[in-house]
Design a protein around this motif. Structure first.
Motif, mmCIF file in Angstrom:
data_model
loop_
_atom_site.group_PDB
_atom_site.id
_atom_site.type_symbol
_atom_site.label_atom_id
_atom_site.label_comp_id
_atom_site.label_asym_id
_atom_site.label_seq_id
_atom_site.Cartn_x
_atom_site.Cartn_y
_atom_site.Cartn_z
ATOM 1 N N THR A 44 3.661 117.009 -39.505
ATOM 2 C CA THR A 44 1.946 116.969 -39.835
ATOM 3 C C THR A 44 1.979 115.363 -39.918
ATOM 4 O O THR A 44 1.927 115.185 -41.136
ATOM 5 C CB THR A 44 1.508 117.811 -40.414
ATOM 6 N N ASP A 100 -5.171 117.770 -39.916
ATOM 7 C CA ASP A 100 -3.992 117.456 -39.024
ATOM 8 C C ASP A 100 -4.680 116.731 -37.462
ATOM 9 O O ASP A 100 -5.183 117.507 -36.528
ATOM 10 C CB ASP A 100 -3.572 118.960 -38.638
ATOM 11 N N GLU A 126 2.997 124.086 -39.675
ATOM 12 C CA GLU A 126 2.496 123.845 -38.069
ATOM 13 C C GLU A 126 4.021 123.578 -37.360
ATOM 14 O O GLU A 126 4.666 122.544 -37.849
ATOM 15 C CB GLU A 126 1.645 122.653 -38.274
ATOM 16 N N ASP A 143 -0.019 112.815 -41.530
ATOM 17 C CA ASP A 143 -0.947 112.594 -42.646
ATOM 18 C C ASP A 143 -2.045 111.233 -42.345
ATOM 19 O O ASP A 143 -1.646 110.371 -43.044
ATOM 20 C CB ASP A 143 -0.626 112.684 -44.156
#
Lengths: 259, 259, 259, 259
Positions: free
Chosen positions: A170, B172, A164, A172
């Protein structure tokens, strides 16, 4: 594992400050604001691990001296990143807590060195997760840090490397409850690095609190557009003050105080 | 994009129910609980996309009839997944809203079909993000769904495929604010699939609310240990009731009501 | 699993042709070249799954008719992608083999439909791996395709979605020996999609042969700069002819012939 | 960049040897075999970065002494990993080439130290890609290694951290041509670590050669089942000899010799 945990169910520790210590004035301006907001800590990088060797590498020992001075002036505790074993003791002598960054999560020699030093001093260590490390690998790596008996080790989630690209990493968010299930470590969430842009920081910060984070790390700079590193993700002092009010409100609903 | 958004800044829609409709009794038990809790929707799968063809594939049309009956009995709106174009109209005729699952995010023919059907009926569509789709790809795929003018399309984040194995998928959480920045779509967060285990669901649900989610999807089963699919991640009715109380408290702190 | 494998240890099947059938002339030009090179197959897309609904979606049935005509003219077998159950029989009637694309690896209804149709006709099916599918999930999904007894199913690796952006996808070259270890399926490698640019195709094609691939898929276009889809990754006819010579030489060193 | 490249279009350098130097006898047995096969180098780890601090950490300086002795006995050049700045000069004094491992790709202090030492000695440096590093980040990190003018730096692809679990890491075979396009660095492929199991090593080694690799790194152990680290992925001496014959044959077809 040899550590003695220090999770406090009623407090959330705020670790805010500039990405990098750039000058006395810049650091003072942030420190004054943090003190006014009733916070206890200031963060700031003196040795910066940079992707490109042509990027600003930090002020080094001069940056540590600034951070120490500003902390003393405002009565704030200080935390900074240590990136190499030869400098570890010097860095340790200037600050109240050490940070091991994501890029060094598997620099096991550094982990051993930090363990040895802080095994005596018991200064807290913030241990960031590598961007491609599983939680199990992270917990195993934490064993290197706690090996010499420092009970004050906190883990810090800061986002994973994924496909992404809307965000820098990203985040977590699940790592917070997973680490709480598997260990007694308190968990910090660095929301600035995964966001990569200031506009996403508030929602991620609220999510981190709601997920049970024991601490937050947020980058603040008097003038992010002039920052020598990571400008786009740093909040202005006013943005931080506004966000803090929102976070205190949310934390209160969970029976917690942000300190 | 042709849709007319329907984000409601003061409400969070709860989409709860069993992973799969397994029987009338099972579905009724969940529905009664949802109604007692003052909620408006029930979810349940009738056609299940399963990794192995030897796994339970859902009750099919019989499951839709059960869902429709139970919804009518309790006055709950119903949502279920549609997995194939030939069944799309039939599925559409039984429920109040359609879900397009992560595994079909790039089944563009299905997207076109759902767009055509709901472009007339204006029944809501919940459009899940594929496990390896960027947010940009997801938004572009949403264009297929809104092409025929249905204004009631909601996007649903449900976790990415990453290297981390502690959770089934990596939620996400940043997708919530990113989609809000880039579009007018409301955003749901399915917290059960990324969790993969019931014990992580509460913290992820709280995080989703704090991140600004407009809706939550949570799997609930009267007896998760007996579930024919995804048992480990489903909450019991009691666990759900307890969680809902916590979520209502958190939502209230954000000026929102869970409906 | 019900399939009867057809791995041929001495042959490598070349599946080349344009990304999309765009016109009779374009397809003929490629077909003539393929025939002159002594190859047996031509590929070409008529129904294209596109990320954006505003992109070229293929000529549809007209494209199939062109592919069929050109195949008959040159004595080449034809393969094309099927993207939806309602069109499956129609597509099947025009070509010698069906391809299920990466975006539909988990469209289980489509897999069941293709299984049913080809379970009778025994036309070969090329089954691509999803960009976020593990090899185990891919093999389990292949069970849907072979369920009705078609012995001619070949798996096709086409690259994973990862964080690396130098290539369009990360070709998982290890998938070739892993599938060979775990199943009797022959394995094709689509080298054009992971490359994303023509200049990387030759090295990836050579690597695929060396790793033991049973077939290669390579996109070729008379004028890639004018291509309506995936232009940057398509070879010109001359580039393909040059590459084929190199591949034949390498294959010969491994005791194989490219057909 | 300051380096002077030394890619040799007609040679492939084989860097084989045990994962870790465990004893004089073990290392000698491998070295004798390598010499008999006409190879020039032996690799072996003395300082091992291990995920768990309870795992075998290597023999340290004793391991270096063994490697040096065995290299001298057989007339083989030696390469080993350096994992920390304080030991860098000591390690450098024992061997002919240094390796920087994937876990230290972003240990920039270590990179600077290795650059400084080898900027004078011009001993070759093998610089592995981090498991979550993009190729661009890897090339930027290489700038730290070449900063002091050592022209003999080789990059080494060793697999990415992805969701796939059939292999230990996902070998990014595309990295070979991409690095060749973007830089003048020669590229080595470590096929043992991505494989994670000996049975996959041959196909990956062949793929690496076909993709244009300038060097291969392969782990060999007289008795892998007794190995103190990474046993499953190490070849026996006989397996290595058999593989080498196959690789020489393939390399010959590409106009190259394995040295």
């Amino acid at each position: 594992m040899t550590y003695i945990p220090y999770r406090d169910p009623n407090s959330i520790v705020m670790l805010a400050g500039p990405c990098a210590v750039e000058s006395l004035e810049q650091t003072q301006e942030v420190a004054v604001m943090l003190k006014e907001q009733g916070l206890r800590w200031i963060r700031g990088g003196a040795f910066k691990p940079r992707t490109s060797r042509y990027s600003f590498q930090g002020l080094g020992e001069q940056g540590l001296a600034i951070l120490q001075q500003v902390g003393a002036e405002q009565g704030l505790k200080t935390i900074t990143e240590v990136i190499d074993t030869p400098h570890a003791e010097m860095v340790h002598s200037y600050v109240d807590a050490l940070q091991i960054g994501a890029r060094n999560m598997t620099s096991y020699s550094l982990l051993k060195k930090v363990s040895a030093i802080t095994g005596e001093s018991h200064k807290p260590v913030l241990f960031k997760r590598g961007m491609a490390a599983t939680i199990d690998e992270w917990l195993m790596a934490a064993d290197y840090v706690t090996a010499d008996g420092n009970p004050y080790v906190m883990l810090c989630e800061r986002g994973l490397r994924t496909f992404e690209t809307s965000t820098r990493y990203t985040l977590d968010i699940s790592a917070v409850p997973v680490v709480h299930q598997r260990s007694l470590f308190p968990v910090c969430v660095d929301v600035s690095h995964p966001a990569g842009q200031a506009s996403l920081v508030p929602d991620l910060a609220r999510a981190a609190i709601a997920a049970g984070a024991d601490a937050l790390m947020i980058e603040v700079h008097p003038n992010p557009k002039q920052a020598k590193s990571d400008g786009p993700q740093q909040l202005t002092c006013q943005q931080f003050v506004d966000l803090l009010a929102s976070l205190r409100h949310l934390a209160a609903a969970m029976g917690k105080t942000i300190i």
